[in-house]
Motif scaffolding. Structure first.
Motif, PDB file in Angstrom:
ATOM      1  N   LEU A  14       0.830  -1.210   0.000  1.00 44.58           N
ATOM      2  CA  LEU A  14       0.000   0.000   0.000  1.00 44.58           C
ATOM      3  C   LEU A  14       0.864   1.259   0.000  1.00 44.58           C
ATOM      4  CD1 LEU A  14      -2.871  -0.928   2.510  1.00 44.58           C
ATOM      5  CD2 LEU A  14      -2.995  -0.828   0.000  1.00 44.58           C
ATOM      6  N   LEU A  17       1.842   1.744  -3.509  1.00 43.74           N
ATOM      7  CA  LEU A  17       0.699   2.104  -4.357  1.00 43.74           C
ATOM      8  C   LEU A  17       0.137   3.486  -4.012  1.00 43.74           C
ATOM      9  CD1 LEU A  17      -1.284  -1.265  -4.651  1.00 43.74           C
ATOM     10  CD2 LEU A  17       0.326  -0.260  -6.281  1.00 43.74           C
ATOM     11  N   ALA A  21       0.203   3.996  -9.199  1.00 42.72           N
ATOM     12  CA  ALA A  21      -0.420   2.724  -9.560  1.00 42.72           C
ATOM     13  C   ALA A  21       0.635   1.838 -10.211  1.00 42.72           C
ATOM     14  CB  ALA A  21      -1.583   2.955 -10.513  1.00 42.72           C
ATOM     15  N   LEU A  50      -1.748  -9.278  -3.259  1.00 46.29           N
ATOM     16  CA  LEU A  50      -2.566  -8.322  -4.015  1.00 46.29           C
ATOM     17  C   LEU A  50      -4.004  -8.815  -4.120  1.00 46.29           C
ATOM     18  CD1 LEU A  50      -0.093  -7.240  -6.850  1.00 46.29           C
ATOM     19  CD2 LEU A  50      -1.198  -5.711  -5.192  1.00 46.29           C
ATOM     20  N   GLU A  54      -7.218  -6.897  -2.604  1.00 43.83           N
ATOM     21  CA  GLU A  54      -8.373  -6.556  -3.418  1.00 43.83           C
ATOM     22  C   GLU A  54      -9.665  -7.105  -2.810  1.00 43.83           C
ATOM     23  OE1 GLU A  54      -8.149  -7.633  -7.641  1.00 43.83           O
ATOM     24  OE2 GLU A  54      -8.998  -5.634  -7.982  1.00 43.83           O
ATOM     25  N   VAL A  59      -7.372  -2.268  -2.518  1.00 46.39           N
ATOM     26  CA  VAL A  59      -6.867  -1.936  -3.853  1.00 46.39           C
ATOM     27  C   VAL A  59      -7.857  -2.425  -4.918  1.00 46.39           C
ATOM     28  CG1 VAL A  59      -4.456  -2.204  -3.061  1.00 46.39           C
ATOM     29  CG2 VAL A  59      -5.579  -4.086  -4.261  1.00 46.39           C
ATOM     30  N   HIS A  61      -7.900  -3.255  -9.446  1.00 47.12           N
ATOM     31  CA  HIS A  61      -7.007  -3.329 -10.587  1.00 47.12           C
ATOM     32  C   HIS A  61      -7.798  -3.223 -11.884  1.00 47.12           C
ATOM     33  CE1 HIS A  61      -8.189  -7.607 -11.173  1.00 47.12           C
ATOM     34  NE2 HIS A  61      -7.787  -7.389 -12.404  1.00 47.12           N
ATOM     35  N   TYR A  75      -2.544  -2.091 -10.443  1.00 45.59           N
ATOM     36  CA  TYR A  75      -3.246  -1.957  -9.157  1.00 45.59           C
ATOM     37  C   TYR A  75      -3.214  -0.519  -8.668  1.00 45.59           C
ATOM     38  CZ  TYR A  75      -3.644  -6.998  -8.795  1.00 45.59           C
ATOM     39  OH  TYR A  75      -3.966  -8.307  -9.022  1.00 45.59           O
ATOM     40  N   ARG A  76      -4.356  -0.102  -8.113  1.00 48.38           N
ATOM     41  CA  ARG A  76      -4.497   1.255  -7.599  1.00 48.38           C
ATOM     42  C   ARG A  76      -5.038   1.167  -6.175  1.00 48.38           C
ATOM     43  NH1 ARG A  76      -4.714   5.619 -10.757  1.00 48.38           N
ATOM     44  NH2 ARG A  76      -4.931   4.282 -12.591  1.00 48.38           N
ATOM     45  N   ILE A  77      -4.537   2.015  -5.295  1.00 46.08           N
ATOM     46  CA  ILE A  77      -5.018   2.026  -3.916  1.00 46.08           C
ATOM     47  C   ILE A  77      -6.390   2.706  -3.857  1.00 46.08           C
ATOM     48  CG2 ILE A  77      -3.857   4.204  -3.319  1.00 46.08           C
ATOM     49  CD1 ILE A  77      -3.228   2.988  -0.547  1.00 46.08           C
ATOM     50  N   THR A  78      -7.285   2.184  -3.025  1.00 44.16           N
ATOM     51  CA  THR A  78      -8.619   2.777  -2.882  1.00 44.16           C
ATOM     52  C   THR A  78      -8.647   3.750  -1.709  1.00 44.16           C
ATOM     53  OG1 THR A  78      -9.361   1.049  -1.366  1.00 44.16           O
ATOM     54  CG2 THR A  78      -9.691   0.646  -3.721  1.00 44.16           C
ATOM     55  N   GLY A  81      -8.163   1.913   1.256  1.00 46.32           N
ATOM     56  CA  GLY A  81      -6.757   1.549   1.371  1.00 46.32           C
ATOM     57  C   GLY A  81      -5.936   2.674   1.988  1.00 46.32           C
TER      58      GLY A  81
END
Lengths: 194, 194
Positions: A14, A17, A21, A50, A54, A59, A61, A75-78, A81
């Motif tokens: 994290l 990220l 991304a 990962l 998710e 995260v 993707h 992958y992108r952090i939310t 996250g």
DNA sequence: GCCTTCATGTAAGAAGTTACATGATTGT
DNA sequence: ACAATCATGTAACTTCTTACATGAAGGC
């Protein structure tokens, strides 16, 4: 689980990220280059982690199709996250459990070693850590030149990167110092201290 | 296996048994007190490892019967154990694989933290490591007073103990320095650096 | 009565490493 | 031809932690 918590490895991921991304593959190489001196992980550990991140909603993707090379999952952090990471950062770490260093263990049994081999080992390790120190100091110089005052702006990720690097530098300096001291004692001792 | 080799934990145990014969229970407490800052193991790991070491012929045990407390197995290193340990000491360690520090990982994401909580964390950790440093320096003083010149006689186990301790001292000094530096940056930053 | 020390083990699970598995493109 | 980079996964194994299990003696 659908909760906002994960393992230490999860937070390491994290942390990367949160800056950009990345694909699993890129994460693995960042692990080596960026946070490698205080946390490492192989791709075989990263890919499953990962998936778990998710599942926990930390995260997401999307697949990026590429013509010349294999497709990748970026992958992108939310938000959740970011929230989990922000909370974790200031929680006190649960004691420094994992401080394992085989060389110090060897030092503890050094009295059984052949003196010449022992000197060679510690001179060699001194060199290894001196090189690593130089490498870190090169990165330090680069950060100072490229990032300027940002490295001291505590609300910037650049400060955080710089701070982590400082730990590496201080650590390697101490390591070199120690190796040299041990080697010197051994060399002095060879003459014959009765 | 009947061979003269073992795991790193095995060598940690042999390093202690090379100094004195000990029970599994005593080994566990020595692990905490003596080599705890660079290698740790619980009794649940030590007991099975002792069995393996004995199968490999590196240690032997005899039962000591006690009236007021439970009987114990006292383990002693064998000639072949000494040989294995002596060989291992000067072999170069296979890269410093396990350098994992959660606090440095937290530092890497510090830009996301609430400033006050971040300062508290690093001031707290500074204190933790300062105490540990003081503890090590107390042991250092004790060694210098009790062991005198022996601590510099490289063929003595006392030198080896002293050398390992030096690594702990240097490391904690660096850790304290780093924590203080981070905390100072955060405190300075709170005022508002735009 | 309850906790700590002494004393030795096993079981279950988490974390991490090494090896297996596949496959295209680019550089030497 | 051979190796490296990009790209993602699984399987087997080792290592380490946490919890379970038992039991006596001594201090509070």
């Amino acid at each position: 689980m659908t909760e906002g918590s994960t393992t230490t490895l999860g937070y390491a991921i994290l942390g990367l990220l949160a800056r950009e991304a990345l694909s699993g593959y890129d994460l693995a190489s960042r692990m080596r280059a960026r946070v490698g001196f205080f946390w490492q992980a192989r791709h075989s550990q990263i890919y499953p982690e990962l998936t778990r991140l998710e599942e926990g909603g930390l995260v997401t993707h999307h697949v990026v199709e590429q013509s010349d090379r294999p497709d990748k999952k970026v992958y992108r952090i939310t938000d959740s996250g970011f929230a989990a990471l922000s909370e974790w950062v200031t929680e006190p770490p649960p004691g420094p459990r994992a401080a394992r260093d085989e060389l110090v263990l060897k030092a503890y049994s050094l009295w059984l070693a052949e003196p010449e081999l022992a000197v060679a080992l510690f001179r060699d390790q001194e060199e290894v850590h001196r090189e690593r120190l130089l490498e870190y100091e090169r990165i330090e110089g680069w950060m100072e030149k490229e990032w300027g005052e940002d490295i001291l702006r505590t609300e910037s990720p650049r400060f955080a990167s710089y701070a982590a690097l400082q730990r590496g530098i201080i650590n390697e300096r101490g390591y070199v110092e120690w190796c040299r001291w041990v080697a010197e004692q051994l060399e002095r001792g060879k003459g014959g201290a009765g």
